[in-house]
Scaffold this motif. Structure first.
Motif, PDB file in Angstrom:
ATOM      1  N   THR A 287      24.971  35.149  36.482  1.00 35.75           N
ATOM      2  CA  THR A 287      26.100  34.380  36.988  1.00 35.75           C
ATOM      3  C   THR A 287      26.901  33.858  35.804  1.00 35.75           C
ATOM      4  O   THR A 287      26.391  33.759  34.689  1.00 35.75           O
ATOM      5  N   PHE A 288      28.157  33.533  36.056  1.00 36.81           N
ATOM      6  CA  PHE A 288      29.021  32.985  35.014  1.00 36.81           C
ATOM      7  C   PHE A 288      29.775  31.804  35.581  1.00 36.81           C
ATOM      8  O   PHE A 288      30.359  31.889  36.663  1.00 36.81           O
ATOM      9  N   LYS A 289      29.745  30.700  34.849  1.00 34.57           N
ATOM     10  CA  LYS A 289      30.526  29.524  35.211  1.00 34.57           C
ATOM     11  C   LYS A 289      31.485  29.267  34.060  1.00 34.57           C
ATOM     12  O   LYS A 289      31.065  28.996  32.939  1.00 34.57           O
ATOM     13  N   PRO A 290      32.787  29.386  34.310  1.00 34.56           N
ATOM     14  CA  PRO A 290      33.752  29.206  33.232  1.00 34.56           C
ATOM     15  C   PRO A 290      33.727  27.789  32.671  1.00 34.56           C
ATOM     16  O   PRO A 290      33.457  26.827  33.399  1.00 34.56           O
ATOM     17  N   GLY A 291      34.036  27.676  31.388  1.00 34.11           N
ATOM     18  CA  GLY A 291      34.114  26.385  30.729  1.00 34.11           C
ATOM     19  C   GLY A 291      35.398  25.655  31.093  1.00 34.11           C
ATOM     20  O   GLY A 291      36.313  26.219  31.708  1.00 34.11           O
ATOM     21  N   LYS A 292      35.472  24.397  30.688  1.00 33.75           N
ATOM     22  CA  LYS A 292      36.603  23.543  31.040  1.00 33.75           C
ATOM     23  C   LYS A 292      37.929  24.119  30.540  1.00 33.75           C
ATOM     24  O   LYS A 292      38.917  24.155  31.273  1.00 33.75           O
TER      25      LYS A 292
ATOM     26  N   GLY B 176      32.192  29.304  28.530  1.00 29.86           N
ATOM     27  CA  GLY B 176      31.465  29.209  29.788  1.00 29.86           C
ATOM     28  C   GLY B 176      29.982  29.398  29.609  1.00 29.86           C
ATOM     29  O   GLY B 176      29.481  29.498  28.490  1.00 29.86           O
ATOM     30  N   VAL B 177      29.292  29.457  30.731  1.00 31.71           N
ATOM     31  CA  VAL B 177      27.834  29.575  30.737  1.00 31.71           C
ATOM     32  C   VAL B 177      27.435  30.809  31.543  1.00 31.71           C
ATOM     33  O   VAL B 177      27.835  30.963  32.697  1.00 31.71           O
ATOM     34  N   PHE B 178      26.660  31.683  30.902  1.00 34.84           N
ATOM     35  CA  PHE B 178      26.042  32.809  31.587  1.00 34.84           C
ATOM     36  C   PHE B 178      24.617  32.385  31.900  1.00 34.84           C
ATOM     37  O   PHE B 178      23.939  31.794  31.054  1.00 34.84           O
TER      38      PHE B 178
END
Length: 129
Positions: free
Chosen positions: A78-83, A48-50
């Protein structure tokens, strides 16, 4: 799962001492934090992306007193999970739905979420500050 449990899992899997594994895990966390502070973003493929974002100032309400308060702008992570993570969580959701359809109890019961406020009448501890 706690950092201590992560260290134990990794040290058992890779036949490393827990002390050495703890140093590696801590160094990894420190590198992530340092990158966020310096570059405001870190992308970990398949994870993911922090990202550091600025949250605007806003008006809020004290839930205990109902009084309106000003909340200053601040930086938040923020955190957006990876695929891959998204897909695995989706599979978990589908498995739970299948269990429910069969009349089985859920395999995982999430803890009750807290809004971060301490219970009425309690004082914040040093770790809350």
């Amino acid at each position: 799962m706690t950092k201590k449990e992560i260290v134990k899992t990794i040290s058992d899997k890779h036949q490393l001492t827990q002390l050495k594994t703890k140093e590696i895990v801590q160094s990894t966390f420190e590198a992530i934090i340092e990158t966020l502070v310096e570059e405001h973003r870190i992308e970990l493929r398949n994870f993911g992306v922090f990202e550091v974002k600025k949250r605007a100032a806003r008006k809020a309400r004290n839930p205990r007193t109902g009084e309106r308060v000003d909340v200053a702008e601040k930086y938040v992570v923020t955190f957006k999970p990876g695929k891959e993570m998204e897909e695995r969580v989706l599979r978990l959701e589908q498995e739970e739905a299948a269990r429910a359809a069969q009349g089985l109890p859920p395999a995982y019961v999430p803890p009750v979420e807290s809004n971060g406020d301490a219970p009425m009448g309690s004082e914040p501890s040093d770790t809350d500050l």
